[in-house]
Design an enzyme around this catalytic site. Structure first.
Site, PDB file in Angstrom:
ATOM      1  N   ARG A  43      -0.447  -7.261   2.090  1.00  0.00           N
ATOM      2  CA  ARG A  43       0.756  -6.746   2.733  1.00  0.00           C
ATOM      3  C   ARG A  43       1.043  -7.577   3.983  1.00  0.00           C
ATOM      4  O   ARG A  43       0.230  -8.411   4.371  1.00  0.00           O
ATOM      5  CB  ARG A  43       0.572  -5.263   3.093  1.00  0.00           C
ATOM      6  CG  ARG A  43      -0.789  -5.039   3.740  1.00  0.00           C
ATOM      7  CD  ARG A  43      -0.829  -4.056   4.834  1.00  0.00           C
ATOM      8  NE  ARG A  43       0.050  -4.342   5.908  1.00  0.00           N
ATOM      9  CZ  ARG A  43      -0.211  -5.185   6.925  1.00  0.00           C
ATOM     10  NH1 ARG A  43      -1.339  -5.884   6.979  1.00  0.00           N
ATOM     11  NH2 ARG A  43       0.660  -5.357   7.901  1.00  0.00           N
ATOM     12  N   GLY A  44       2.199  -7.292   4.612  1.00  0.00           N
ATOM     13  CA  GLY A  44       2.614  -8.100   5.754  1.00  0.00           C
ATOM     14  C   GLY A  44       3.475  -9.242   5.220  1.00  0.00           C
ATOM     15  O   GLY A  44       3.104  -9.898   4.239  1.00  0.00           O
ATOM     16  N   ALA A  45       4.621  -9.468   5.885  1.00  0.00           N
ATOM     17  CA  ALA A  45       5.604 -10.392   5.315  1.00  0.00           C
ATOM     18  C   ALA A  45       5.059 -11.802   5.019  1.00  0.00           C
ATOM     19  O   ALA A  45       5.229 -12.296   3.894  1.00  0.00           O
ATOM     20  CB  ALA A  45       6.823 -10.451   6.245  1.00  0.00           C
ATOM     21  N   ARG A  86       8.362  -5.136  -3.979  1.00  0.00           N
ATOM     22  CA  ARG A  86       8.724  -4.572  -2.669  1.00  0.00           C
ATOM     23  C   ARG A  86      10.022  -5.241  -2.214  1.00  0.00           C
ATOM     24  O   ARG A  86      10.116  -6.474  -2.237  1.00  0.00           O
ATOM     25  CB  ARG A  86       7.612  -4.798  -1.636  1.00  0.00           C
ATOM     26  CG  ARG A  86       6.285  -4.150  -2.029  1.00  0.00           C
ATOM     27  CD  ARG A  86       5.307  -4.157  -0.863  1.00  0.00           C
ATOM     28  NE  ARG A  86       5.693  -3.193   0.162  1.00  0.00           N
ATOM     29  CZ  ARG A  86       5.144  -3.162   1.384  1.00  0.00           C
ATOM     30  NH1 ARG A  86       4.226  -4.039   1.725  1.00  0.00           N
ATOM     31  NH2 ARG A  86       5.523  -2.245   2.259  1.00  0.00           N
ATOM     32  N   ASP A 232       9.715  -8.101   9.158  1.00  0.00           N
ATOM     33  CA  ASP A 232       9.778  -8.286   7.700  1.00  0.00           C
ATOM     34  C   ASP A 232      11.040  -9.013   7.272  1.00  0.00           C
ATOM     35  O   ASP A 232      11.078  -9.643   6.216  1.00  0.00           O
ATOM     36  CB  ASP A 232       9.704  -6.930   6.998  1.00  0.00           C
ATOM     37  CG  ASP A 232       8.308  -6.368   7.144  1.00  0.00           C
ATOM     38  OD1 ASP A 232       8.057  -5.685   8.144  1.00  0.00           O
ATOM     39  OD2 ASP A 232       7.460  -6.675   6.285  1.00  0.00           O
ATOM     40  N   ASN A 241      11.333  -4.017  10.636  1.00  0.00           N
ATOM     41  CA  ASN A 241       9.867  -4.018  10.721  1.00  0.00           C
ATOM     42  C   ASN A 241       9.406  -2.610  10.354  1.00  0.00           C
ATOM     43  O   ASN A 241      10.217  -1.712  10.063  1.00  0.00           O
ATOM     44  CB  ASN A 241       9.411  -4.431  12.127  1.00  0.00           C
ATOM     45  CG  ASN A 241       7.927  -4.744  12.178  1.00  0.00           C
ATOM     46  OD1 ASN A 241       7.409  -5.503  11.358  1.00  0.00           O
ATOM     47  ND2 ASN A 241       7.216  -4.146  13.106  1.00  0.00           N
ATOM     48  N   LYS A 242       8.109  -2.417  10.392  1.00  0.00           N
ATOM     49  CA  LYS A 242       7.503  -1.145   9.968  1.00  0.00           C
ATOM     50  C   LYS A 242       8.193   0.058  10.608  1.00  0.00           C
ATOM     51  O   LYS A 242       8.523   0.040  11.790  1.00  0.00           O
ATOM     52  CB  LYS A 242       6.017  -1.181  10.335  1.00  0.00           C
ATOM     53  CG  LYS A 242       5.193   0.037   9.994  1.00  0.00           C
ATOM     54  CD  LYS A 242       5.296   0.465   8.550  1.00  0.00           C
ATOM     55  CE  LYS A 242       5.011  -0.643   7.552  1.00  0.00           C
ATOM     56  NZ  LYS A 242       5.491  -0.300   6.176  1.00  0.00           N
TER      57      LYS A 242
HETATM   58  O1  MRU Z   1       4.283  -2.215   4.691  1.00  0.00           O
HETATM   59  P1  MRU Z   1       3.600  -3.385   5.317  1.00  0.00           P
HETATM   60  O2  MRU Z   1       2.228  -3.080   5.805  1.00  0.00           O
HETATM   61  O3  MRU Z   1       3.678  -4.619   4.458  1.00  0.00           O
HETATM   62  O4  MRU Z   1       4.492  -3.693   6.612  1.00  0.00           O
HETATM   63  C1  MRU Z   1       4.144  -4.779   7.407  1.00  0.00           C
HETATM   64  C2  MRU Z   1       4.925  -4.878   8.658  1.00  0.00           C
HETATM   65  O5  MRU Z   1       5.844  -4.133   8.909  1.00  0.00           O
HETATM   66  C3  MRU Z   1       4.564  -6.010   9.587  1.00  0.00           C
HETATM   67  O6  MRU Z   1       4.782  -5.656  10.911  1.00  0.00           O
HETATM   68  C4  MRU Z   1       5.443  -7.229   9.241  1.00  0.00           C
HETATM   69  O7  MRU Z   1       5.315  -7.561   7.891  1.00  0.00           O
HETATM   70  C5  MRU Z   1       5.117  -8.407  10.056  1.00  0.00           C
HETATM   71  S1  MRU Z   1       3.584  -9.121   9.601  1.00  0.00           S
HETATM   72  C6  MRU Z   1       3.321 -10.544  10.441  1.00  0.00           C
END
Ligand code: MRU
Length: 339
Positions: A43-45, A86, A232, A241-242
């Site tokens: 996970r994470g962009a 996603r 993201d 973002n989250k």
């Molecule tokens: O649902 P996730 O855990 O994939 O969400 C991730 C985030 O919101 C991060 O803050 C974002 O991807 C930036 S990661 C460098």
């Protein structure tokens, strides 16, 4: 160690098990990888950008093919499957597209395989390099002795290595600055408490955990010098973002605390606006269960969006591998990033 890499398949740290267990997951098929992405094992962009690209390579290697037409068709099907996992992080699509384009230019089965994997490896290398650059730029904003609030996990685990928001923290620390981090737990999946706290403790960086609802009091008590989060997708009027990032940005504005976003160029989707982005909605179980334990009546109605847009007027600066971008974003983003 890298969060995701290729070794006869797509190998990753299974992030659903941290901090209880550190386990490695190996995906040998595109279906396994798509499931891993959906359940946030990766996970994470930026990590998703690498996952998408490695997924295309996996499609090329996962079975035998009779001819060029067959392998290309299989890869295109895989690209569609990966893209359906996603919707919000634009990096996933960037990774898929880049590796797909490379694979499609091959003239033999072997060449298609080689080109897809080469491009995926290039994306992974680029991620580490750009995070280090972004970290150096971002560290200029951090004064010795600062306390930085962060949200979700934008660290090593959300990238191939180093991190974006936490990359800035790591770069500041490696320059000898004394830095403390306040990590919001990030309900409902607790990427902040499970992952950010885990990786900062691994690196010996001072971290204090708070619940998301404590963000206000720590700002009111002047315990925070700045906020740094990842992204993201950055569109021309907002940063996605989250879920909960928007709330923290509003609080930071109210308290006059700088709110920084750290993200690579690949996270920008500048031709789109906030209204055009699909926000992923996740399972109701994430809100009503903690393991097997019920946290709410089982029949309650649930709304569970995974991301929110923070309007750009709440963002003090965007830290990229091309430098620090400030307002007016409509002028400076295309100019600095050459978009
Ligand atoms: O649902 P996730 O855990 O994939 O969400 C991730 C985030 O919101 C991060 O803050 C974002 O991807 C930036 S990661 C460098």
């Amino acid at each position: 160690m890298r969060t995701i890499f290729w070794d006869d398949g797509v190998v990753m740290v299974d992030q659903t098990l941290l901090p209880e267990r550190f386990e490695i997951l190996v995906c040998k098929t595109v279906h396994q990888l798509a499931e891993a992405i959906k359940r946030l094992a990766v996970r994470g962009a930026p990590a998703l950008e690498a996952a998408g690209a490695y997924g295309i390579a996996l499609a090329a290697y996962e079975r035998d093919f009779n001819d060029l037409v067959e392998i290309k068709k299989h890869i295109q099907d895989a690209a569609r499957l990966l893209a359906s996992t996603r919707p919000t992080a634009v990096n996933l699509f960037v990774g898929i597209e880049r590796a797909l384009k490379a694979a499609m230019s091959g003239d033999s089965i072997e060449e298609v395989r080689k080109l897809a994997l080469q491009e995926a490896e290039r994306i992974a290398e680029e991620d580490v390099e750009r995070n280090k650059k972004l970290g150096e730029y971002g560290a200029e904003l951090i004064e010795d002795g600062s306390t930085i609030m962060t949200y979700c996990n934008a660290g090593r685990l959300a990238t191939v290595d180093w991190g974006t928001a936490l990359g800035v923290v790591r770069s500041a620390v490696s320059q000898g600055k004394r830095v403390k981090v306040i990590a919001c737990e990030t309900r409902p999946l607790n990427q902040g408490s499970r992952l950010t706290c885990w990786e900062l403790i691994q690196d010996g960086i001072d971290v204090t955990l708070i619940t998301d609802s404590m963000a206000g009091i720590v700002m009111q008590k002047s315990m925070v010098d700045c906020v740094i989060v990842g992204a993201d997708r950055i569109v021309r009027d907002a940063v996605f973002n989250k879920i909960g990032t928007y709330t923290v940005a509003v609080l930071a504005k109210h308290h006059g605390i700088p709110f920084y976003v750290a993200a690579p160029r690949a996270t920008f989707d500048w031709n789109r606006s906030m209204k055009e982005v699909t926000i992923e909605e996740r399972s109701r179980d994430e809100l009503i269960y903690c393991g097997n334990r019920l946290l709410a009546p089982e029949n309650v109605r649930v709304y569970n969006p995974a991301f929110d847009p923070t309007p750009l007027d709440l963002v003090s600066a965007i830290i990229t591998e091309y430098g620090i971008i400030r307002e007016p974003y409509s002028e400076n983003v295309p100019k600095i990033l050459e978009l």
